[in-house]
Design a protein around this motif. Structure first.
Motif, mmCIF file in Angstrom:
data_model
loop_
_atom_site.group_PDB
_atom_site.id
_atom_site.type_symbol
_atom_site.label_atom_id
_atom_site.label_comp_id
_atom_site.label_asym_id
_atom_site.label_seq_id
_atom_site.Cartn_x
_atom_site.Cartn_y
_atom_site.Cartn_z
ATOM 1 N N ASP A 45 0.839 -1.198 0.000
ATOM 2 C CA ASP A 45 0.000 0.000 0.000
ATOM 3 C C ASP A 45 0.877 1.253 0.000
ATOM 4 N N PRO A 46 0.939 1.984 -1.104
ATOM 5 C CA PRO A 46 1.806 3.168 -1.161
ATOM 6 C C PRO A 46 1.376 4.300 -0.243
ATOM 7 N N THR A 47 0.148 4.245 0.290
ATOM 8 C CA THR A 47 -0.287 5.289 1.226
ATOM 9 C C THR A 47 0.263 5.057 2.632
ATOM 10 N N VAL A 48 0.779 3.852 2.896
ATOM 11 C CA VAL A 48 1.418 3.567 4.191
ATOM 12 C C VAL A 48 2.874 3.996 4.102
ATOM 13 N N ARG A 49 3.224 5.042 4.813
ATOM 14 C CA ARG A 49 4.566 5.606 4.709
ATOM 15 C C ARG A 49 5.431 5.333 5.939
ATOM 16 N N ALA A 50 4.829 4.775 6.982
ATOM 17 C CA ALA A 50 5.565 4.335 8.168
ATOM 18 C C ALA A 50 4.654 3.391 8.938
ATOM 19 N N VAL A 51 5.266 2.487 9.713
ATOM 20 C CA VAL A 51 4.518 1.491 10.481
ATOM 21 C C VAL A 51 5.006 1.517 11.921
ATOM 22 N N ILE A 52 4.056 1.451 12.857
ATOM 23 C CA ILE A 52 4.369 1.299 14.281
ATOM 24 C C ILE A 52 3.901 -0.079 14.718
ATOM 25 N N LEU A 53 4.734 -0.801 15.455
ATOM 26 C CA LEU A 53 4.362 -2.095 16.034
ATOM 27 C C LEU A 53 4.443 -1.979 17.545
#
Length: 259
Positions: A45-53
């Motif tokens: 998904d190109p709209t996801v620019r960073a992820v937090i876990l």
């Protein structure tokens, strides 16, 4: 039955929350499957620019679901393969996706949770967080990338005492030896994780992806080979829209707006 992984999207940031708080967010097959599906979704998904876990409740992740291992009896080896296959595929995807990963370690991280905690490009530990590999205490060996990541982050000697001697350390020591990026007060953890993730989200997604790949591969290549990779990477970046925008913004003394 509630989903074992909660997903929220906010301002280009996907927040993944391990959600089996009543079991210490221990990883069972359902959670491993959900983590892989979500990692693939974020990566595509190109709209996801960073992820937090992060984890729900008082723990980040207690590791694998030991109760399930015990219940499996003689089928435990097959269960281990069934669990580690999606878990390790998820780790690979999280490590190599375009979007950078921030781990917000809200409590104890043990076993596979220890590996997931280390996986963040930026690893923020709550002051109350504790870290232990924990495998030796139950006669098992590490998984979730622990023996690959740990010596790269902290050096062989620290890796040996943590993985072999099973020493437990607190957040302050984890930061001191380089296991995590820094320590944050418990109440501020998610706010700081979101601030960091949003800052990363404003950066060039393609440049961050290439930088992540260069960092991951740096310990496995010689200097000359790696210099050649860096030269190819920066030349390629300079020709992309993000590179041209970044250079123009610098010259014009304004904030860049990346695609």
């Amino acid at each position: 039955m509630s989903a074992p992984l909660r997903v929220e999207r906010r301002d280009g940031v996907a927040i993944l929350t391990l959600d089996r708080a009543e079991h210490g967010n221990a990883i069972d097959v359902a959670m491993a499957d959900a983590l892989l599906a979500t990692a693939l979704d974020c990566a595509g998904d190109p709209t996801v620019r960073a992820v937090i876990l992060t984890g729900a409740g008082a723990m980040f992740c207690a590791g694998g679901d030991v109760a399930a291992f015990a219940a499996a009896g003689d089928a435990a080896p097959a269960l281990m393969h069934r669990l580690t296959a999606p878990l390790h595929a998820a780790i690979t995807r999280l490590a190599h996706m375009d979007a950078p990963l921030v781990t917000a370690i809200n409590g104890a991280a043990a076993g596979a949770g220890f590996g997931l905690a280390m996986l963040g490009d930026i690893a923020l530990a709550a002051r109350s967080a504790k870290f232990a590999t924990a495998y030796g205490a139950i006669g098992l060996t590490p998984d979730a990338g622990t023996t690959w990541l740990l010596p790269r982050l902290v050096g062989l000697r620290h890796a040996q005492r943590l993985a072999l001697a099973g020493e437990r350390i607190d957040a302050e020591e984890a930061a001191r030896i380089g296991l995590v990026t820094r320590v944050v007060d418990d109440a501020d953890l998610m706010g700081e994780a979101m601030t960091v993730a949003q800052r990363l989200a404003r950066s060039s997604r393609t440049a961050l992806r290439t930088t992540r790949d260069l960092l991951w591969s740096s310990s496995d290549t010689g200097l000359e080979t790696h210099l050649a990779r860096e030269a190819d990477a920066i030349a390629s970046a300079a020709g992309r829209p993000d590179g041209r925008e970044g250079i123009a913004a610098f010259v014009e003394k304004r904030r860049p707006v990346f695609a």
